[in-house]
Each structure stands twice: as structure tokens, then as C-alpha cells.
Design an enzyme around this catalytic site. Structure first.
Site, PDB file in Angstrom:
ATOM      1  N   HIS A 161       0.828  -1.215   0.000  1.00  0.00           N
ATOM      2  CA  HIS A 161       0.000   0.000   0.000  1.00  0.00           C
ATOM      3  C   HIS A 161       0.856   1.256   0.000  1.00  0.00           C
ATOM      4  O   HIS A 161       2.053   1.227   0.265  1.00  0.00           O
ATOM      5  CB  HIS A 161      -0.982  -0.018   1.186  1.00  0.00           C
ATOM      6  CG  HIS A 161      -0.326   0.001   2.543  1.00  0.00           C
ATOM      7  ND1 HIS A 161       0.027   1.163   3.175  1.00  0.00           N
ATOM      8  CD2 HIS A 161       0.026  -1.008   3.371  1.00  0.00           C
ATOM      9  CE1 HIS A 161       0.575   0.871   4.353  1.00  0.00           C
ATOM     10  NE2 HIS A 161       0.595  -0.433   4.497  1.00  0.00           N
ATOM     11  N   CYS A 212       2.645  -5.073   6.935  1.00  0.00           N
ATOM     12  CA  CYS A 212       2.368  -4.853   5.517  1.00  0.00           C
ATOM     13  C   CYS A 212       3.535  -4.107   4.887  1.00  0.00           C
ATOM     14  O   CYS A 212       4.475  -3.710   5.573  1.00  0.00           O
ATOM     15  CB  CYS A 212       1.066  -4.076   5.346  1.00  0.00           C
ATOM     16  SG  CYS A 212      -0.383  -5.139   5.564  1.00  0.00           S
TER      17      CYS A 212
END
Length: 356
Positions: free
Chosen positions: A252, A271
Site C-alpha cells: 500500500h 504490511c
């Protein structure tokens, strides 16, 4: 079966080169002491010149030394400033035997992962803090990445990217709820409101932050979800790239791009944050009808959440290589930030024996 991938072949050739260097013998290591930089002179600089292979005698830290130091820094992922501080000194003093051990560990990893690769895939090297997109075997995009902190280490696996989300909302995952959000909200009752994070009950209704007794809130029995809406402060930034996996890991954007400026980038909760993600989105959506960079920018500007399916999934390979040879033929080494090399080395050095 040994991989035929050029990453593997390049590192295997480097192993032979390093073994020849070890056999020929290396110049003495540079003694420890204060930092060394342009303009200084003395016996430690003479040792540095010799260690860096600058054959002309002398004890001056001149332009030639600055250049060689910068090369070493770049090949170790350090800040490239031409100054020899503790981290750069350790890199310069790394022995050929140490480099050989690191290369062997990573050749072993490549034997695990570099098989049956589609020529078009997304390659994430966690130890190198980088995401690369290859199309038909050619690098079309590459950008710095931020990976999980060592205690929330990003795992290694293969998957397929199937969709991306523009202007994503962010549902706070359990680990971050327990370790970050609940403690922060207890300390400062305005914390969630300031971050634009809403409290949502099991029926999807938003409840006022003030109606929750935060002093009694416990992660395991917390009956709400915390959801951050799209916008500039959103933890996921303006786009997330989704590839199904059991770890809930994805790529992301970020609302804190200044962290990409640091040479070691293990800051996230597991992440992978990636720089210049809208360029990446545009490349992934090339050939998808109705999509180009202008269309992406338009959706982002609208602030509305939009999910875009890829008509053909793109394989994703998450790896952890602390040694590899780059496209210029230079050995690249990175710090073993998750402390995984030693275990692999013990495995390949363990004597093979048949159980009776």
C-alpha cells in the site's frame, strides 16, 4: 533442481569470485576509532586506502577514497555520504569469508523460491527494502519499500495480485488495535477523532467515540471495529494492492512518505508500504479498458473508494535476500534485519547423515 534464473546465476558466479579473493588474501582490516572523512590523514587512512584497493601509497583521505567509500556504502544499502562512521567501517571490514557465508545462505534461498516464475511478476525483496515489477522479464518499475518492524516481521510467500483499491478505508487489525490504538486512546480521548478513525459496531453503525468506556476496553472482547475513512491521513494512503494470503499482508501507499528517506526501513506493522504507488497502479492497469493515469488521478481526487479487478492476476513473490548481484554486476549486501541468516547457514553447514 537448481534455478536457471539470472539472479541465481549471477550470485553463483559471485561466489566463485569471492572464493578467489579469500584465497588470494585480503589487506588488513581498518582499526576502529573516530569517524574518517575527506581531508583527514594518518595511519588509519593508510589502512583504509589499502583495504579499499587504492594501490597508490599515501595516508590522505582524498577524492579517490571518497568515491570508493561511496561505492561500498551504496552496495550495503547505507547512506551514501563518503564518511566512514561505524556502519561503513563494518562494511569495509567485512571479510571475504563473511561475504561467502552470506552468498551461500542466499543461494540456498534462491533454490527455494526461484522456480516456475512467470516472466511477468511483482518481486518484493524485504531485506533490500524494494518492490520491483517485471513484465516479460524486463524491469518496468521499481521503488523503495518499508517493511514490518522485526517483532512484526513481514513473512515470505508467493501469491497473486487480483485487485487494487483506490482511496481505501483502513480497518485497524487486531495487533495494532491491542498494541497501539487502545493504549493511545486511553492516554488521549481525542486520539481516534483526530486521526479520522470511526468506531463501528457489529451492525455497521458508527457510534460516538465518547460513548465507549475506553478504560475497560480490552482487545479480545472489544465489540467494535475501528475504521479510518479515505483521505490524506489514511494509514494506507491512496491505494492498496491486494494478493490473497493467510497473513493479511498487502502492498500500500503511505501517509508518511518521509520514512522512505531512511536507509533502513523496517517501520511498518507487517504490511509493505511502497513509494510512488500510483505509477505502479497505472502500469498494472495498462490495457484494462477505461484506465490510464488520468483516470486513476480522477478517482483519487474524488475521495471515493473504488475497487478495480485485474483481468489477469499478477504473481507476487515476497522474498528475503540479504545478498544478490544487481544489474550492473555489483554484489549487494544488506543487514539481516530479521536475524534469519544464521539459521539457514546452520542448516546448510549441518553434516548430512542417514538416520539408522
Amino acid at each position: 533442481e537448481k534455478p536457471t534464473h539470472e539472479l541465481y546465476l549471477g550470485l553463483r558466479a559471485e561466489l566463485a569470485r569471492q572464493r578467489a579473493l579469500a584465497e588470494a588474501g585480503e589487506p588488513a582490516q581498518v582499526p576502529g576509532g573516530p569517524k574518517l572523512e575527506q581531508g583527514v590523514q594518518g595511519p588509519r587512512v593508510a589502512a583504509l586506502r589499502s583495504r579499499l584497493g587504492l594501490t597508490a601509497e599515501g595516508d590522505q583521505f582524498d577524492d579517490a577514497v571518497v568515491e570508493r567509500v561511496k561505492q561500498v556504502q551504496a552496495s550495503h544499502g547505507l547512506d551514501v555520504d563518503g564518511v566512514v562512521g561505524p556502519a561503513t567501517l563494518a562494511a569495509i571490514n567485512l571479510s571475504a569469508a563473511d561475504r561467502i557465508a552470506r552468498i551461500r545462505v542466499n543461494l540456498e534461498r534462491m533454490r527455494w523460491y526461484l522456480h516456475d516464475l512467470d516472466p511477468t511478476f511483482v518481486f518484493v525483496n524485504l531485506a533490500g527494502y524494494r518492490v520491483t515489477y517485471l513484465r516479460d522479464g524486463k524491469v518496468v518499475w521499481s521503488a523503495p519499500a518499508i517493511i514490518g518492524k522485526p517483532y512484526r516481521a513481514t513473512p515470505v510467500f508467493r501469491s497473486e495480485m487480483t485487485y487494487l483499491v483506490l482511496n481505501p478505508t483502513w480497518t485497524v487489525p487486531p495487533t495494532i488495535l491491542a498494541q497501539d490504538m487502545l493504549p493511545a486512546q486511553r492516554r488521549d480521548p481525542a486520539y481516534l477523532d483526530r486521526k479520522g478513525i470511526k468506531v463501528v459496531d457489529r451492525n455497521g453503525r458508527v457510534v460516538p467515540t465518547s460513548s465507549v468506556d475506553w478504560s475497560k476496553a480490552r482487545p479480545r472482547s472489544f465489540p467494535y471495529q475501528l475504521v479510518q475513512g479515505p483521505g490524506p491521513a489514511n494509514a494506507l494512503g491512496r491505494v492498496k494492492f491486494m494478493f490473497p494470503n493467510s497473513y493479511s499482508v498487502y502492498l500500500h501507499d503511505t501517509s508518511a512518505p518521509e520514512l522512505f528517506g531512511k536507509s533502513e526501513r523496517a517501520f511498518s506493522s507487517g504490511c509493505i508500504r511502497v513509494a510512488n504507488p500510483l505509477d505502479f497502479a497505472a502500469l498494472l492497469l495498462e490495457g484494462e479498458s477505461g484506465w490510464n493515469r488520468a483516470a486513476i488521478d480522477e478517482v483519487v481526487a474524488s475521495g471515493k473508494t473504488r475497487t478495480v479487478k485485474l483481468s489477469k492476476p499478477v504473481p507476487v513473490l515476497l522474498t528475503y535476500f540479504t545478498a544478490w548481484v544487481d544489474q550492473a554486476g555489483t554484489l549487494q549486501l544488506r543487514r539481516d534485519v530479521y536475524g534469519r541468516d544464521e539459521k539457514v547457514l546452520r542448516g546448510i553447514e549441518a553434516e548430512f547423515h542417514v538416520q539408522h
